[in-house]
Design a protein around this motif. Structure first.
Motif, mmCIF file in Angstrom:
data_model
loop_
_atom_site.group_PDB
_atom_site.id
_atom_site.type_symbol
_atom_site.label_atom_id
_atom_site.label_comp_id
_atom_site.label_asym_id
_atom_site.label_seq_id
_atom_site.Cartn_x
_atom_site.Cartn_y
_atom_site.Cartn_z
ATOM 1 N N LEU A 51 0.831 -1.196 0.000
ATOM 2 C CA LEU A 51 0.000 0.000 0.000
ATOM 3 C C LEU A 51 0.873 1.255 0.000
ATOM 4 O O LEU A 51 1.933 1.286 0.633
ATOM 5 C CB LEU A 51 -0.918 0.009 1.234
ATOM 6 C CG LEU A 51 -2.047 -1.026 1.254
ATOM 7 C CD1 LEU A 51 -2.794 -0.952 2.580
ATOM 8 C CD2 LEU A 51 -3.009 -0.795 0.095
ATOM 9 N N PRO A 52 0.435 2.303 -0.707
ATOM 10 C CA PRO A 52 1.224 3.556 -0.759
ATOM 11 C C PRO A 52 1.019 4.384 0.513
ATOM 12 O O PRO A 52 0.369 5.429 0.499
ATOM 13 C CB PRO A 52 0.648 4.263 -1.996
ATOM 14 C CG PRO A 52 -0.774 3.799 -2.065
ATOM 15 C CD PRO A 52 -0.777 2.379 -1.568
ATOM 16 N N ILE A 53 1.572 3.907 1.614
ATOM 17 C CA ILE A 53 1.418 4.591 2.894
ATOM 18 C C ILE A 53 2.787 4.969 3.451
ATOM 19 O O ILE A 53 3.819 4.445 3.031
ATOM 20 C CB ILE A 53 0.656 3.717 3.912
ATOM 21 C CG1 ILE A 53 1.335 2.348 4.059
ATOM 22 C CG2 ILE A 53 -0.794 3.559 3.508
ATOM 23 C CD1 ILE A 53 0.673 1.447 5.085
ATOM 24 N N GLY A 80 5.233 12.053 15.900
ATOM 25 C CA GLY A 80 4.975 12.479 14.531
ATOM 26 C C GLY A 80 4.794 11.336 13.553
ATOM 27 O O GLY A 80 4.880 11.539 12.344
ATOM 28 N N ARG A 81 4.537 10.134 14.050
ATOM 29 C CA ARG A 81 4.335 8.986 13.165
ATOM 30 C C ARG A 81 2.874 8.926 12.697
ATOM 31 O O ARG A 81 1.964 9.233 13.470
ATOM 32 C CB ARG A 81 4.713 7.686 13.883
ATOM 33 C CG ARG A 81 6.189 7.615 14.245
ATOM 34 C CD ARG A 81 6.516 6.419 15.091
ATOM 35 N NE ARG A 81 5.841 6.456 16.392
ATOM 36 C CZ ARG A 81 6.137 5.668 17.415
ATOM 37 N NH1 ARG A 81 7.122 4.775 17.296
ATOM 38 N NH2 ARG A 81 5.484 5.764 18.559
ATOM 39 N N ASP A 82 2.683 8.528 11.454
ATOM 40 C CA ASP A 82 1.346 8.488 10.861
ATOM 41 C C ASP A 82 0.524 7.367 11.490
ATOM 42 O O ASP A 82 0.901 6.185 11.419
ATOM 43 C CB ASP A 82 1.459 8.285 9.350
ATOM 44 C CG ASP A 82 0.102 8.271 8.671
ATOM 45 O OD1 ASP A 82 -0.674 9.220 8.896
ATOM 46 O OD2 ASP A 82 -0.179 7.310 7.938
ATOM 47 N N MET A 87 -1.730 1.875 12.092
ATOM 48 C CA MET A 87 -2.930 1.061 12.250
ATOM 49 C C MET A 87 -2.929 -0.130 11.287
ATOM 50 O O MET A 87 -3.243 -1.263 11.661
ATOM 51 C CB MET A 87 -4.170 1.917 12.004
ATOM 52 C CG MET A 87 -4.489 2.903 13.107
ATOM 53 S SD MET A 87 -5.321 2.117 14.480
ATOM 54 C CE MET A 87 -6.794 1.541 13.676
ATOM 55 N N ILE A 88 -2.569 0.142 10.031
ATOM 56 C CA ILE A 88 -2.564 -0.914 9.017
ATOM 57 C C ILE A 88 -1.521 -1.966 9.338
ATOM 58 O O ILE A 88 -1.789 -3.173 9.283
ATOM 59 C CB ILE A 88 -2.340 -0.304 7.622
ATOM 60 C CG1 ILE A 88 -3.535 0.572 7.228
ATOM 61 C CG2 ILE A 88 -2.120 -1.400 6.583
ATOM 62 C CD1 ILE A 88 -3.345 1.349 5.940
ATOM 63 N N TRP A 89 -0.310 -1.518 9.687
ATOM 64 C CA TRP A 89 0.727 -2.478 10.039
ATOM 65 C C TRP A 89 0.424 -3.161 11.368
ATOM 66 O O TRP A 89 0.777 -4.327 11.582
ATOM 67 C CB TRP A 89 2.087 -1.794 10.087
ATOM 68 C CG TRP A 89 2.679 -1.574 8.735
ATOM 69 C CD1 TRP A 89 2.588 -0.464 7.964
ATOM 70 C CD2 TRP A 89 3.460 -2.515 7.981
ATOM 71 N NE1 TRP A 89 3.243 -0.632 6.773
ATOM 72 C CE2 TRP A 89 3.800 -1.884 6.756
ATOM 73 C CE3 TRP A 89 3.898 -3.808 8.211
ATOM 74 C CZ2 TRP A 89 4.547 -2.518 5.786
ATOM 75 C CZ3 TRP A 89 4.665 -4.445 7.236
ATOM 76 C CH2 TRP A 89 4.967 -3.795 6.036
ATOM 77 N N GLY A 90 -0.232 -2.443 12.285
ATOM 78 C CA GLY A 90 -0.621 -3.056 13.550
ATOM 79 C C GLY A 90 -1.641 -4.168 13.375
ATOM 80 O O GLY A 90 -1.718 -5.087 14.190
#
Length: 292
Positions: A51-53, A80-82, A87-90
């Motif tokens: 994914l482009p994140i 400052g982390r997105d 959430m997606i990686w978690g």
């Protein structure tokens, strides 16, 4: 003479049973909603690498605790982390912990339950007493104790959760085997000289597996909560790797200044757990032969 392969009516009707179960699942709206939720998070977790994140561990001192915006859809955390990326990686950590923990519990618990229920006697007594002793301890307390003993890491957390959930499957499998082992097709298998291993694998296990699948689905939800709890306590996924539980641990310090830090991982845990519970309830109804 009729062979034993032609005898068991339950095994011969497997295809009809699957078709009936699928028709019932399609009619159960709550089960379909649960399936959609689970599939959504599963696809999200699997697709995370492509994914482009933003890099989930990349920090930015100019974007500390930024509210949700066009650039940061779910906001940022204290470094400052997105949050969206984390959430997606978690989701990978949480779903992997749920699935692998239950795989460990099923892989250990089902064989012991089969042996206990099938052979009975002193074997059943020993396994049952040990299982009852383990069930006397609260699930989460035992998971925390095992994780603390093994050391903080996601792998050790999965092992701890799996071992803590294992007695549930021992007791469930034992009870199902006690009900099935007196059926005519099992007696027929004994009559033609099949050994105990063949009888358990070919004729007992397939006919007790439906409730095990249902329990496994429901236990995945419990395991996801347990993994989040262990990560919240610092015994699961270790920073800076993202985990919903560790994100909540950080967010608790900024509830007034940045409530979105706690809101999104909390909502994700809630939705995934609800999804697995709805799916498990649907499977229970679909696989129950007493339900039309």
């Amino acid at each position: 003479m009729t062979t034993i392969d032609q005898a068991p009516p339950v095994v011969a009707a497997v295809k009809r049973e699957k078709s009936r179960a699928w028709r019932k699942m399609k009619k159960n709206r709550s089960a379909l909603v649960g399936t959609v939720i689970v599939l959504f998070f599963a696809i999200l977790a699997v697709s995370a690498p492509i994914l482009p994140i933003i890099d989930p561990v990349a920090t930015s001192w100019t974007a500390i605790r930024k509210a949700p915006s066009a650039m940061y859809w779910l906001g940022t955390d204290d470094l400052g982390r997105d949050i969206l990326s984390r959430m997606i990686w978690g989701a990978q950590a949480s779903l992997m912990a749920g699935v692998f923990s239950v795989a460990i519990a099923v892989g250990i618990g089902v064989p012991f339950g089969l042996i206990s229920g099938y052979f009975g006697g002193w074997v059943d007594m020993v396994i049952s007493r040990i299982t009852e002793a383990l069930l006397a301890m609260p699930f989460l307390i035992m998971a925390i104790a095992l994780a603390a003993f093994l050391g903080p890491s996601l792998l050790n957390a999965m092992i701890a959760i799996g071992l803590s959930a294992m007695p549930i499957f021992v007791r469930l499998t034992r009870g199902q085997v006690l009900a099935v082992k007196t059926e005519d097709y099992v007696e027929g298998a004994r009559a033609v000289g099949l050994n105990h291993f063949e009888i358990m694998i070919r004729y007992i296990l397939p006919n007790v597996f439906a409730p095990i699948i249902v329990q496994a689905t429901l236990t995945i939800a419990t395991a996801i909560i347990a993994e989040a709890s262990l990560s919240f306590l610092g015994l699961g996924q270790q920073p800076p790797a993202p985990s919903w539980g560790s994100m909540l641990n950080v967010a608790k310090n900024f509830l007034n200044q940045a409530p979105w830090m706690a809101m999104w991982p909390g909502a994700a845990i809630f939705l995934v757990v609800i999804g697995f519970n709805l799916l498990g309830d649907g499977l229970r109804d679909a696989l129950d032969p007493r339900e039309a």
